[in-house]
Design an enzyme around this catalytic site. Structure first.
Site, PDB file in Angstrom:
ATOM      1  N   ALA A   1       0.804  -1.225   0.000  1.00  0.00           N
ATOM      2  CA  ALA A   1       0.000   0.000   0.000  1.00  0.00           C
ATOM      3  C   ALA A   1       0.835   1.273   0.000  1.00  0.00           C
ATOM      4  O   ALA A   1       0.373   2.312  -0.488  1.00  0.00           O
ATOM      5  CB  ALA A   1      -0.950   0.006   1.190  1.00  0.00           C
TER       6      ALA A   1
ATOM      7  N   GLY B   1      -0.695   4.854   0.466  1.00  0.00           N
ATOM      8  CA  GLY B   1      -2.133   4.605   0.420  1.00  0.00           C
ATOM      9  C   GLY B   1      -2.916   5.273  -0.685  1.00  0.00           C
ATOM     10  O   GLY B   1      -4.146   5.288  -0.627  1.00  0.00           O
ATOM     11  N   GLY B   2      -2.257   5.792  -1.716  1.00  0.00           N
ATOM     12  CA  GLY B   2      -3.007   6.438  -2.789  1.00  0.00           C
ATOM     13  C   GLY B   2      -3.998   5.503  -3.458  1.00  0.00           C
ATOM     14  O   GLY B   2      -5.163   5.851  -3.671  1.00  0.00           O
TER      15      GLY B   2
ATOM     16  N   ASP C   1       6.322  -7.771   8.516  1.00  0.00           N
ATOM     17  CA  ASP C   1       7.735  -8.059   8.705  1.00  0.00           C
ATOM     18  C   ASP C   1       8.247  -8.739   7.433  1.00  0.00           C
ATOM     19  O   ASP C   1       7.708  -9.782   7.037  1.00  0.00           O
ATOM     20  CB  ASP C   1       7.908  -8.997   9.904  1.00  0.00           C
ATOM     21  CG  ASP C   1       9.367  -9.177  10.302  1.00  0.00           C
ATOM     22  OD1 ASP C   1      10.226  -8.547   9.668  1.00  0.00           O
ATOM     23  OD2 ASP C   1       9.627  -9.962  11.235  1.00  0.00           O
TER      24      ASP C   1
ATOM     25  N   ASP D   1       0.681  -3.972  -5.932  1.00  0.00           N
ATOM     26  CA  ASP D   1       1.390  -2.845  -6.547  1.00  0.00           C
ATOM     27  C   ASP D   1       2.851  -3.007  -6.176  1.00  0.00           C
ATOM     28  O   ASP D   1       3.357  -2.377  -5.254  1.00  0.00           O
ATOM     29  CB  ASP D   1       0.809  -1.532  -6.029  1.00  0.00           C
ATOM     30  CG  ASP D   1       1.405  -0.314  -6.704  1.00  0.00           C
ATOM     31  OD1 ASP D   1       2.128  -0.485  -7.705  1.00  0.00           O
ATOM     32  OD2 ASP D   1       1.167   0.808  -6.238  1.00  0.00           O
TER      33      ASP D   1
ATOM     34  N   CYS E   1       4.897  -0.048 -11.992  1.00  0.00           N
ATOM     35  CA  CYS E   1       5.064   1.200 -12.745  1.00  0.00           C
ATOM     36  C   CYS E   1       6.374   1.127 -13.510  1.00  0.00           C
ATOM     37  O   CYS E   1       7.229   2.004 -13.416  1.00  0.00           O
ATOM     38  CB  CYS E   1       4.995   2.422 -11.835  1.00  0.00           C
ATOM     39  SG  CYS E   1       6.093   2.374 -10.410  1.00  0.00           S
TER      40      CYS E   1
END
Length: 390
Positions: A210, A213-214, A260, A281, A334
């Site tokens: 995350a 958090g976008g 962890d 992601d 990305c």
């Protein structure tokens, strides 16, 4: 400051950026920010001009330059108006010596440019990776609607249901709409990646990497704030930024968990086999985001790329443990390198034969392997590889 003094200052800052890139030190924006704080004599016009010179020089160079001066001489090849400023004036750069050579141009260091070409990214498509990025925002569906939201400046609707594009440099963080959580800054490509997960109200959804958090906030909007949304990361600092953002957005159904490294499932044992959807992601080279962080291509080497591939395999295998039968996993990087995108997804499906690739129908992009690719050149977004398994 005189124009020549701005050039000399940019040269000195480029020296710091180059050193930091080689030593994996501070990013360019922090180096510039610290210098501006410590040198208050530089006015707003000076700061703007210096910043533009530094980033223009970074974009103009392919491999890491030897010096900031060589980088600025390379920029002078692109923009000849800089050449007369090497005039030896007070606070300005010394005149150009007969034996001086500019840094090499190009899209990236040679080895990395070759990897991009092998992934089908070359010529104009590769050059577009270094263009200036637009400013996109996402209207928060929990608090507002794109059709009725009134903003201080005119915005253009994007290909996503809640996306808007604003003039580059718009200070949205100062708007009441931003402070009230009605809008978030988010690239159209990121919004499309969230759209690919097709999160629904009432589902159990896990955002496995995350960060700040976008994408988690976009998923909360897609779920109408209903259901279970678990945001996880191994970076405490990045994950801690999500709580105030979620409060501002009215997304009180988000649960955060710090993991962890290499022992992630210990913290996610109760989620094993329970998720309707998992968003991966994955950490990556960020080749698709060079428009925003052009010096990142100077920080990447083959050893780091190998480490990232291993990490991508690892988080995908965790996702396979979390998704329930009939659920779905969306893998995102990305990056435009196939070894981080299509090849990683193929390898994942090979390790988990019970999962198969699912067709994506997004309004932008084109197929790549068993997934989907977005690129700055074709789509005006950051570069992404997106794939779905279920």
């Amino acid at each position: 400051m005189t124009p020549a003094a701005r050039v000399q200052t940019a040269i000195e800052l480029l020296d710091a950026v180059i050193l930091a890139a080689r030593s994996k030190g501070a990013p360019a924006d922090r180096i510039l920010g610290d210098w501006f704080k410590q040198n208050r004599f530089a006015g707003s016009k000076d700061r703007r001009a210096i910043r533009e010179l530094v980033y223009a020089a970074i974009r103009a160079c392919g491999p890491v330059p030897d010096t900031g001066r060589a980088a600025m001489l390379r920029l002078a090849e692109v923009d000849p108006s800089i050449l007369p400023l090497f005039d030896g004036s007070q606070y300005g750069p010394a005149p150009i010596g007969e034996s001086e050579q500019p840094a090499k141009g190009g899209v990236a260091p040679d080895w990395l440019a070759d990897r991009l070409a092998k992934s089908g990214v070359e010529g104009r498509e590769a050059e577009a990776l270094l263009d200036r990025a637009p400013l996109d925002i996402r209207v928060n569906a929990l608090k507002a609607a794109r059709a009725t939201l009134v903003l201080p400046v005119e915005a253009e609707p994007t290909a996503t249901p809640h996306g808007l594009r604003l003039p580059t440099g718009t200070q949205v963080e100062q708007w009441p709409e931003f402070r009230d959580g009605k809008i978030e800054v988010q690239d159209t490509g990121s919004q499309l990646a969230c759209l690919a997960l097709a999160a629904q109200p009432g589902e159990t959804v896990i955002d496995l990497c995350a960060g700040g958090g976008g994408k988690t906030l976009a998923l909360a909007g897609a779920m109408d704030g209903l259901g279970r949304l678990v945001a996880t990361d191994t970076d405490r600092s990045r994950l801690s930024r999500l709580k105030p953002r979620a409060e501002r957005a009215g997304a009180d159904m988000i649960e955060t968990r710090l993991l962890d490294p290499k022992r992630e499932m210990e913290a996610l044992a109760d989620c094993a086999g329970q998720a309707d959807a998992v968003l991966v992601d994955a950490p990556c080279s960020g080749t698709g985001t060079w428009r925003r962080n052009p010096e990142a291509r100077w920080r990447l080497d083959e050893a780091e790329l190998a480490r990232l591939r291993d990490l991508q395999n690892h988080v995908l295998d965790i996702a396979a443990q979390l998704v329930k039968p009939g659920g779905r996993i969306v893998y995102i990087t990305c990056s435009l390198l196939d070894e981080e995108g299509a090849e990683r997804f193929d390898a994942f499906l090979g390790r988990h034969p019970a999962l198969t690739a699912q067709t994506l129908a997004l309004p932008l992009g084109r197929s790549r392997g068993q997934g989907w690719r977005l690129s700055p050149f074709h789509d005006g977004t950051d570069g992404f590889f997106i794939a779905c398994a279920g």
